[in-house]
Design a protein around this motif. Structure first.
Motif, PDB file in Angstrom:
ATOM      1  N   ALA A   7       0.820  -1.214   0.000  1.00 44.14           N
ATOM      2  CA  ALA A   7       0.000   0.000   0.000  1.00 44.14           C
ATOM      3  C   ALA A   7       0.856   1.268   0.000  1.00 44.14           C
ATOM      4  O   ALA A   7       0.395   2.320  -0.434  1.00 44.14           O
ATOM      5  CB  ALA A   7      -0.928   0.004   1.212  1.00 44.14           C
ATOM      6  N   LYS A   8       2.117   1.173   0.456  1.00 46.30           N
ATOM      7  CA  LYS A   8       2.970   2.367   0.539  1.00 46.30           C
ATOM      8  C   LYS A   8       3.700   2.665  -0.765  1.00 46.30           C
ATOM      9  O   LYS A   8       3.656   3.774  -1.263  1.00 46.30           O
ATOM     10  CB  LYS A   8       3.991   2.216   1.666  1.00 46.30           C
ATOM     11  CG  LYS A   8       3.384   2.295   3.038  1.00 46.30           C
ATOM     12  CD  LYS A   8       4.460   2.243   4.106  1.00 46.30           C
ATOM     13  CE  LYS A   8       3.831   2.333   5.488  1.00 46.30           C
ATOM     14  NZ  LYS A   8       4.865   2.282   6.529  1.00 46.30           N
ATOM     15  N   CYS A   9       4.387   1.653  -1.323  1.00 49.93           N
ATOM     16  CA  CYS A   9       5.216   1.926  -2.507  1.00 49.93           C
ATOM     17  C   CYS A   9       4.650   1.310  -3.787  1.00 49.93           C
ATOM     18  O   CYS A   9       5.217   1.482  -4.858  1.00 49.93           O
ATOM     19  CB  CYS A   9       6.641   1.429  -2.286  1.00 49.93           C
ATOM     20  SG  CYS A   9       6.831  -0.369  -2.343  1.00 49.93           S
ATOM     21  N   GLU A  10       3.554   0.567  -3.684  1.00 53.24           N
ATOM     22  CA  GLU A  10       2.859  -0.046  -4.807  1.00 53.24           C
ATOM     23  C   GLU A  10       3.634  -1.169  -5.497  1.00 53.24           C
ATOM     24  O   GLU A  10       3.278  -1.582  -6.589  1.00 53.24           O
ATOM     25  CB  GLU A  10       2.423   1.015  -5.816  1.00 53.24           C
ATOM     26  CG  GLU A  10       1.455   2.024  -5.209  1.00 53.24           C
ATOM     27  CD  GLU A  10       0.988   3.068  -6.204  1.00 53.24           C
ATOM     28  OE1 GLU A  10       1.233   2.913  -7.417  1.00 53.24           O
ATOM     29  OE2 GLU A  10       0.367   4.043  -5.749  1.00 53.24           O
ATOM     30  N   MET A  11       4.694  -1.699  -4.847  1.00 52.90           N
ATOM     31  CA  MET A  11       5.371  -2.871  -5.400  1.00 52.90           C
ATOM     32  C   MET A  11       4.409  -4.050  -5.349  1.00 52.90           C
ATOM     33  O   MET A  11       3.588  -4.149  -4.443  1.00 52.90           O
ATOM     34  CB  MET A  11       6.617  -3.210  -4.588  1.00 52.90           C
ATOM     35  CG  MET A  11       7.341  -4.425  -5.108  1.00 52.90           C
ATOM     36  SD  MET A  11       8.734  -4.832  -4.050  1.00 52.90           S
ATOM     37  CE  MET A  11       8.956  -6.515  -4.522  1.00 52.90           C
ATOM     38  N   SER A  65       5.376  -3.743   6.424  1.00 55.74           N
ATOM     39  CA  SER A  65       3.996  -4.221   6.635  1.00 55.74           C
ATOM     40  C   SER A  65       3.694  -5.399   5.722  1.00 55.74           C
ATOM     41  O   SER A  65       4.303  -5.543   4.663  1.00 55.74           O
ATOM     42  CB  SER A  65       2.997  -3.098   6.330  1.00 55.74           C
ATOM     43  OG  SER A  65       3.186  -2.005   7.176  1.00 55.74           O
ATOM     44  N   ASP A  66       2.717  -6.225   6.144  1.00 56.83           N
ATOM     45  CA  ASP A  66       2.263  -7.304   5.272  1.00 56.83           C
ATOM     46  C   ASP A  66       1.676  -6.706   3.996  1.00 56.83           C
ATOM     47  O   ASP A  66       0.974  -5.700   4.043  1.00 56.83           O
ATOM     48  CB  ASP A  66       1.179  -8.143   5.956  1.00 56.83           C
ATOM     49  CG  ASP A  66       1.726  -9.049   7.032  1.00 56.83           C
ATOM     50  OD1 ASP A  66       2.790  -9.656   6.814  1.00 56.83           O
ATOM     51  OD2 ASP A  66       1.088  -9.162   8.078  1.00 56.83           O
ATOM     52  N   MET A  67       1.993  -7.342   2.880  1.00 55.38           N
ATOM     53  CA  MET A  67       1.408  -6.918   1.613  1.00 55.38           C
ATOM     54  C   MET A  67      -0.011  -7.479   1.530  1.00 55.38           C
ATOM     55  O   MET A  67      -0.275  -8.576   2.006  1.00 55.38           O
ATOM     56  CB  MET A  67       2.256  -7.424   0.451  1.00 55.38           C
ATOM     57  CG  MET A  67       3.667  -6.875   0.461  1.00 55.38           C
ATOM     58  SD  MET A  67       4.716  -7.616  -0.794  1.00 55.38           S
ATOM     59  CE  MET A  67       4.362  -6.554  -2.187  1.00 55.38           C
ATOM     60  N   SER A  68      -0.931  -6.728   0.958  1.00 58.08           N
ATOM     61  CA  SER A  68      -2.304  -7.203   0.813  1.00 58.08           C
ATOM     62  C   SER A  68      -2.421  -8.040  -0.452  1.00 58.08           C
ATOM     63  O   SER A  68      -1.624  -7.899  -1.376  1.00 58.08           O
ATOM     64  CB  SER A  68      -3.284  -6.031   0.787  1.00 58.08           C
ATOM     65  OG  SER A  68      -3.004  -5.186  -0.301  1.00 58.08           O
ATOM     66  N   CYS A  69      -3.405  -8.923  -0.477  1.00 58.04           N
ATOM     67  CA  CYS A  69      -3.538  -9.869  -1.566  1.00 58.04           C
ATOM     68  C   CYS A  69      -4.828  -9.645  -2.345  1.00 58.04           C
ATOM     69  O   CYS A  69      -5.875  -9.400  -1.768  1.00 58.04           O
ATOM     70  CB  CYS A  69      -3.529 -11.293  -1.028  1.00 58.04           C
ATOM     71  SG  CYS A  69      -3.763 -12.538  -2.302  1.00 58.04           S
TER      72      CYS A  69
END
Length: 64
Positions: free
Chosen positions: A8-12, A58-62
């Protein structure tokens, strides 16, 4: 279709699949003995589990 995890922060973004079954991993959570939950990714066929990828602390969202 592969599971796509996004920051959510860097859009990777990363795609995740099971190397044994070649199936997309499913976003899930795991209840720990202390009552807390952690985000995991699991294979829907062999039920293998890994900690979900993290980015920017942070955990990446799926999404699929």
């Amino acid at each position: 279709m592969l599971a796509t995890y996004s920051c959510a922060k860097c859009e990777m973004s990363v795609n995740a699949s099971c190397a044994n079954c070649n199936l997309p991993l499913v976003n899930d959570s795991l209840a720990l003995p202390d009552g807390s939950n952690v985000q995991i990714s699991r294979c829907p066929q062999c039920e293998g589990k890994i900690k979900s990828p993290m980015c920017c602390g942070s955990d990446m969202s799926c999404s699929i």
